[in-house]
Design a protein around this motif. Structure first.
Motif, PDB file in Angstrom:
ATOM      1  N   LEU A 141       0.811  -1.215   0.000  1.00  0.00           N
ATOM      2  CA  LEU A 141       0.000   0.000   0.000  1.00  0.00           C
ATOM      3  C   LEU A 141       0.850   1.273   0.000  1.00  0.00           C
ATOM      4  O   LEU A 141       0.289   2.366  -0.123  1.00  0.00           O
ATOM      5  N   TYR A 142       2.177   1.155   0.087  1.00  0.00           N
ATOM      6  CA  TYR A 142       2.996   2.334   0.379  1.00  0.00           C
ATOM      7  C   TYR A 142       4.061   2.598  -0.670  1.00  0.00           C
ATOM      8  O   TYR A 142       4.602   1.688  -1.276  1.00  0.00           O
ATOM      9  N   ARG A 143       4.333   3.869  -0.855  1.00  0.00           N
ATOM     10  CA  ARG A 143       5.328   4.332  -1.815  1.00  0.00           C
ATOM     11  C   ARG A 143       6.634   4.752  -1.144  1.00  0.00           C
ATOM     12  O   ARG A 143       7.671   4.836  -1.795  1.00  0.00           O
ATOM     13  N   GLU A 144       6.575   5.035   0.150  1.00  0.00           N
ATOM     14  CA  GLU A 144       7.768   5.498   0.860  1.00  0.00           C
ATOM     15  C   GLU A 144       7.594   5.280   2.351  1.00  0.00           C
ATOM     16  O   GLU A 144       6.516   5.463   2.908  1.00  0.00           O
ATOM     17  N   ILE A 145       8.678   4.861   2.990  1.00  0.00           N
ATOM     18  CA  ILE A 145       8.714   4.697   4.441  1.00  0.00           C
ATOM     19  C   ILE A 145       9.951   5.414   4.953  1.00  0.00           C
ATOM     20  O   ILE A 145      11.049   5.230   4.430  1.00  0.00           O
ATOM     21  N   GLU A 146       9.757   6.215   5.964  1.00  0.00           N
ATOM     22  CA  GLU A 146      10.868   6.957   6.553  1.00  0.00           C
ATOM     23  C   GLU A 146      11.032   6.567   8.010  1.00  0.00           C
ATOM     24  O   GLU A 146      10.040   6.447   8.748  1.00  0.00           O
ATOM     25  N   VAL A 147      12.262   6.331   8.422  1.00  0.00           N
ATOM     26  CA  VAL A 147      12.568   5.986   9.807  1.00  0.00           C
ATOM     27  C   VAL A 147      13.480   7.063  10.378  1.00  0.00           C
ATOM     28  O   VAL A 147      14.598   7.272   9.895  1.00  0.00           O
ATOM     29  N   LEU A 148      12.994   7.771  11.390  1.00  0.00           N
ATOM     30  CA  LEU A 148      13.774   8.763  12.120  1.00  0.00           C
ATOM     31  C   LEU A 148      14.178   8.134  13.442  1.00  0.00           C
ATOM     32  O   LEU A 148      13.325   7.690  14.205  1.00  0.00           O
ATOM     33  N   ARG A 149      15.461   8.069  13.738  1.00  0.00           N
ATOM     34  CA  ARG A 149      15.923   7.413  14.946  1.00  0.00           C
ATOM     35  C   ARG A 149      16.213   8.443  16.032  1.00  0.00           C
ATOM     36  O   ARG A 149      16.779   9.502  15.779  1.00  0.00           O
ATOM     37  N   GLY A 150      15.820   8.117  17.250  1.00  0.00           N
ATOM     38  CA  GLY A 150      16.075   8.999  18.374  1.00  0.00           C
ATOM     39  C   GLY A 150      15.031  10.095  18.511  1.00  0.00           C
ATOM     40  O   GLY A 150      13.993  10.097  17.853  1.00  0.00           O
ATOM     41  N   THR A 151      15.316  11.051  19.375  1.00  0.00           N
ATOM     42  CA  THR A 151      14.369  12.127  19.694  1.00  0.00           C
ATOM     43  C   THR A 151      14.473  13.290  18.730  1.00  0.00           C
ATOM     44  O   THR A 151      13.467  13.878  18.339  1.00  0.00           O
ATOM     45  N   ILE A 152      15.691  13.644  18.329  1.00  0.00           N
ATOM     46  CA  ILE A 152      15.857  14.817  17.484  1.00  0.00           C
ATOM     47  C   ILE A 152      15.164  14.538  16.158  1.00  0.00           C
ATOM     48  O   ILE A 152      15.365  13.526  15.515  1.00  0.00           O
ATOM     49  N   GLY A 153      14.292  15.411  15.745  1.00  0.00           N
ATOM     50  CA  GLY A 153      13.507  15.184  14.538  1.00  0.00           C
ATOM     51  C   GLY A 153      12.084  14.773  14.810  1.00  0.00           C
ATOM     52  O   GLY A 153      11.284  14.644  13.886  1.00  0.00           O
ATOM     53  N   SER A 154      11.725  14.560  16.087  1.00  0.00           N
ATOM     54  CA  SER A 154      10.397  14.027  16.408  1.00  0.00           C
ATOM     55  C   SER A 154       9.386  15.085  16.824  1.00  0.00           C
ATOM     56  O   SER A 154       8.194  14.790  16.917  1.00  0.00           O
ATOM     57  N   PHE A 155       9.818  16.321  17.078  1.00  0.00           N
ATOM     58  CA  PHE A 155       8.937  17.290  17.730  1.00  0.00           C
ATOM     59  C   PHE A 155       7.773  17.735  16.850  1.00  0.00           C
ATOM     60  O   PHE A 155       6.779  18.256  17.349  1.00  0.00           O
ATOM     61  N   GLU A 156       7.894  17.548  15.560  1.00  0.00           N
ATOM     62  CA  GLU A 156       6.784  17.875  14.677  1.00  0.00           C
ATOM     63  C   GLU A 156       5.712  16.790  14.687  1.00  0.00           C
ATOM     64  O   GLU A 156       4.590  17.011  14.245  1.00  0.00           O
ATOM     65  N   PHE A 157       6.049  15.622  15.242  1.00  0.00           N
ATOM     66  CA  PHE A 157       5.143  14.480  15.146  1.00  0.00           C
ATOM     67  C   PHE A 157       4.565  14.034  16.476  1.00  0.00           C
ATOM     68  O   PHE A 157       3.506  13.417  16.504  1.00  0.00           O
ATOM     69  N   GLY A 158       5.247  14.291  17.592  1.00  0.00           N
ATOM     70  CA  GLY A 158       4.699  13.862  18.867  1.00  0.00           C
ATOM     71  C   GLY A 158       5.705  14.005  19.992  1.00  0.00           C
ATOM     72  O   GLY A 158       6.817  14.501  19.818  1.00  0.00           O
ATOM     73  N   SER A 159       5.303  13.536  21.170  1.00  0.00           N
ATOM     74  CA  SER A 159       6.140  13.621  22.362  1.00  0.00           C
ATOM     75  C   SER A 159       6.529  12.218  22.811  1.00  0.00           C
ATOM     76  O   SER A 159       5.970  11.220  22.367  1.00  0.00           O
ATOM     77  N   GLY A 160       7.503  12.147  23.707  1.00  0.00           N
ATOM     78  CA  GLY A 160       7.901  10.871  24.280  1.00  0.00           C
ATOM     79  C   GLY A 160       8.594   9.941  23.321  1.00  0.00           C
ATOM     80  O   GLY A 160       8.646   8.731  23.545  1.00  0.00           O
TER      81      GLY A 160
END
Length: 674
Positions: A141-160
């Motif tokens: 079903l997908y054209r692209e998957i992105e994996v962001l590791r760690g906390t830096i880079g996450s603040f636009e998407f959620g907390s914790g």
């Protein structure tokens, strides 16, 4: 080379804290990704690019690699990313995603420290006991998957987010139509030897005008019980799995300058297994159940991006996620407590309204890419049968700002801040009716990157985040009022250059070191007083590299080395029980021409034995793959992909898993675009 230059441009335009895909300004003319749909191979490219132009540790798996790997689950697809490990990847319902030692474990399918989004909709359960991954969806079903590791880079998407973020983007009609008016159909048939797997995926793309596109996909996946390297059934009582998934999606572009767009999508995945063990990890015998799992995602996105207003790129998103796990005990003579667990029906409904804007402007010598956003999230958890899992509602308000400041050609300074506030209201069945539990947190980070003119760049970041209480914490008055806290520091170096050893070759390297410290943890509880884990400290190195030659030879490499300790309430320090094994993955390949790609892959892990009671033997597993894309004749437009995984039928159990891995498996997939 065009693909590489395009990706570089996107990364340069991104911040050091968010992904290239997210940060890129949206073009309201219908865009398409031809990386996997042109029907030809591009010489001078490896299978995966290294994100050298950003400070965050991010990896993108594009459409070509999704098809190349022929994975049965999203978890199996992303385990090739450094720092990502699977818990029981050989079983669909039992597999879980673990990033940097956080995420799935042998008790819960998630520990709330890895964030998953599908087309912007946040996925994942609370703490479902002995049930694996909550990412029930199909890779087709997908054209692209992105994996962001760690906390830096996450603040636009959620907390914790201590482990990382997994973001999935569904396929578009224009991926097949290439922006041309007309109808295209893509049919894929796939068979695998281990478990007698069969897959049929049909995609219909219709583009009636340049400004409208429609897509429908239906995928059916069937898999019997798999065998390990010794020929033993991995989950003998698991039965076969029938897994239908489907997706419908439409996109419209309008306005006098065609600067507005509306995208609507709906996807659904179902999975049913009869008379299977309740415990998907196979570590305890609670009895068997009939289990039905459904996962639905609906999204609506409006974007306004006028060409004459660089400060305005407004997006409004409304997403809805419905995840349901229905179980029914087979043996009705079990005790009342056991029946309550086996008959527990769990349902999670999450509705999110998100407004965000990307503004491009300058202040003197400083060029800004400022992204701001506000979110309203309502999460409803059904109270499970007999109160085996508490039900309730969580209402969240969040606001964030991320500003990538470019100073000349060398410096990029990116501060980020996120504020989140929530209220949990328990269901009446919890015995807490009429009460409310409030929590809030201010979190953020700073990333710095300096790029030298010779292709070398150095970068570093510091971040702080909090994991606010979850609905599952309602069973304890202490936990429901306590947030988990964590800091992460990272430093690294990258390099990218052309014509290094030969004319036309490309080399990219990225080495990253991270140091994480988590405090006030509530997730890892123990029934023995004083044994609950409250602190975890982890450090590790991640290396990604790719090398390609104009002749078609390419090399991809990634590795992850880490260590960590945990501290209990009583002060006992020990190896962190979710430490992954040090591992590496090496791919050597040759694109003979635009039609043939041959590759060999080594997946290896080091023996883990820091604790005499916790030993995981090392292993090395070989995989070979071949892709054939005929360029002329009657088979033009046909794709044939053959892979042989675990070539030597190695018997092994990956670190963190409770079941042995799959033995030798031959997979053949044939696709045709009409």
């Amino acid at each position: 080379m065009l693909k590489t230059l395009t990706r570089r441009a996107a990364l340069v335009a991104s911040t050091a804290l968010v992904s290239a895909h997210t940060a890129q300004a949206q073009d309201n003319a219908i865009a398409f990704d031809d990386s996997a749909y042109l029907g030809e191979l591009v010489l001078g490219e490896s299978k995966r690019e290294v994100a050298t132009e950003t400070a965050i540790p991010t990896t993108i798996i594009d459409a070509a690699e999704i098809q190349d790997r022929q994975a049965g689950t999203i978890a199996e697809l992303i385990d090739s990313v450094p720092g990502v490990n699977l818990v029981n990847g050989s079983t669909a319902a039992g597999s879980g995603i673990n990033i940097r030692g956080f995420g799935a474990n042998s008790t819960f399918g998630t520990d709330q420290k890895v964030l998953i989004q599908v087309d912007g909709a946040t996925k994942g359960s609370e703490e479902l006991y002995r049930i694996g991954s909550q990412l029930y969806t199909d890779p087709h079903l997908y054209r692209e998957i992105e994996v962001l590791r760690g906390t830096i880079g996450s603040f636009e998407f959620g907390s914790g987010v201590f482990g990382g973020v997994v973001r999935l983007e569904s396929i578009n009609a224009s991926d097949l139509t290439q922006g041309e008016i007309g109808t295209r159909v893509r049919q894929t048939l796939q068979a695998s030897s281990n478990g007698n797997g069969l897959v049929s995926s049909t995609t219909v793309a219709w583009q009636p005008t340049k400004n409208a596109e429609f897509l429908a996909n239906y995928t059916y996946r069937k898999l019997d019980v798999r065998e390990d390297g010794d020929g033993n059934e991995i989950n003998p009582d698991g039965g076969d799995i029938g897994d239908p998934s489907w997706l419908v999606k439409g996109r419209f572009t309008f306005g006098e300058a065609l600067d507005q767009s509306l995208t609507l999508s709906y996807s659904e995945t179902n999975q049913q297994s009869d008379d299977v063990p309740y415990d998907t990890f196979g570590t305890a015998d609670f009895g068997n159940v009939d289990r039905e799992i459904s996962n639905n995602v609906a999204t609506a996105q409006y974007n306004w991006n006028p060409a004459d207003k660089s400060w305005l790129n407004l997006t409004a998103e409304l997403t809805y996620s419905d995840e349901e796990v229905i179980s029914q005990a087979i043996d009705r003579t079990a005790s009342a407590g056991t029946l309550a667990l086996l008959d527990a029906d769990n349902r999670y409904q999450t509705t999110t309204l998100r407004l965000k804007n990307e503004a491009l402007f300058n202040t003197g010598l400083l060029d800004h890419t400022l992204r701001t956003g506000v979110e309203w999230i309502k999460r409803e958890r059904q109270d499970a049968t007999a109160g085996s899992a508490p039900g309730g509602e969580k209402d969240v308000f969040a606001i964030y700002a991320v500003d990538a400041v470019q100073i000349g050609d060398a410096w990029t300074v990116t501060p980020a801040v996120r504020y989140e506030s929530q209220t949990i209201t328990p269901d009446a069945a919890t015995g807490l009716a009429g009460q409310e539990f409030d929590a809030d947190a201010l979190m953020g980070g700073l990333a710095l990157r300096y790029a030298f003119a010779n292709g070398i760049a150095v970068f570093g970041s510091a971040s702080y985040t909090e994991n606010l209480p979850i609905i599952d914490d309602l069973f304890s008055t202490d936990l429901i009022n306590q947030s988990e806290k964590g800091t992460t520091y990272e430093i690294g170096v990258s390099y990218e250059g052309d014509s290094i050893f030969n004319d036309g070759d490309t080399l990219a390297l990225k080495l990253n070191y991270y140091d994480q410290s988590l405090r006030d943890l509530t997730t890892y509880r123990s029934f023995t007083p004083g044994n609950s884990i409250v602190n975890v400290d982890r450090q590790g190195y991640e290396l990604e590299a790719s090398y390609s030659m104009a002749s078609g030879i390419y090399v991809d490499f990634n590795g992850h080395i880490s260590d960590g300790t945990s501290t209990t309430e009583g002060g006992t320090v020990a190896d962190w029980r979710q430490n992954p094994a040090d591992n590496l993955r090496l791919t050597l390949g040759k694109k003979i021409n635009k039609s043939v790609d041959l590759s060999w892959e080594l997946e290896a892990a080091k023996r883990y034995d820091r604790d005499a009671t916790d030993i995981s033997p090392g292993y090395g597993v070989h995989n070979i793959r071949a892709t054939f894309l005929p360029q002329q004749g009657v088979f033009e437009g046909t794709e044939v992909r053959v892979s042989l995984e675990n070539v030597f039928d190695k018997q092994y159990t990956p670190r963190l898993s409770t079941r042995a891995a799959t033995g030798r498996n031959l997979t053949v997939a044939v696709s045709k675009v009409f």
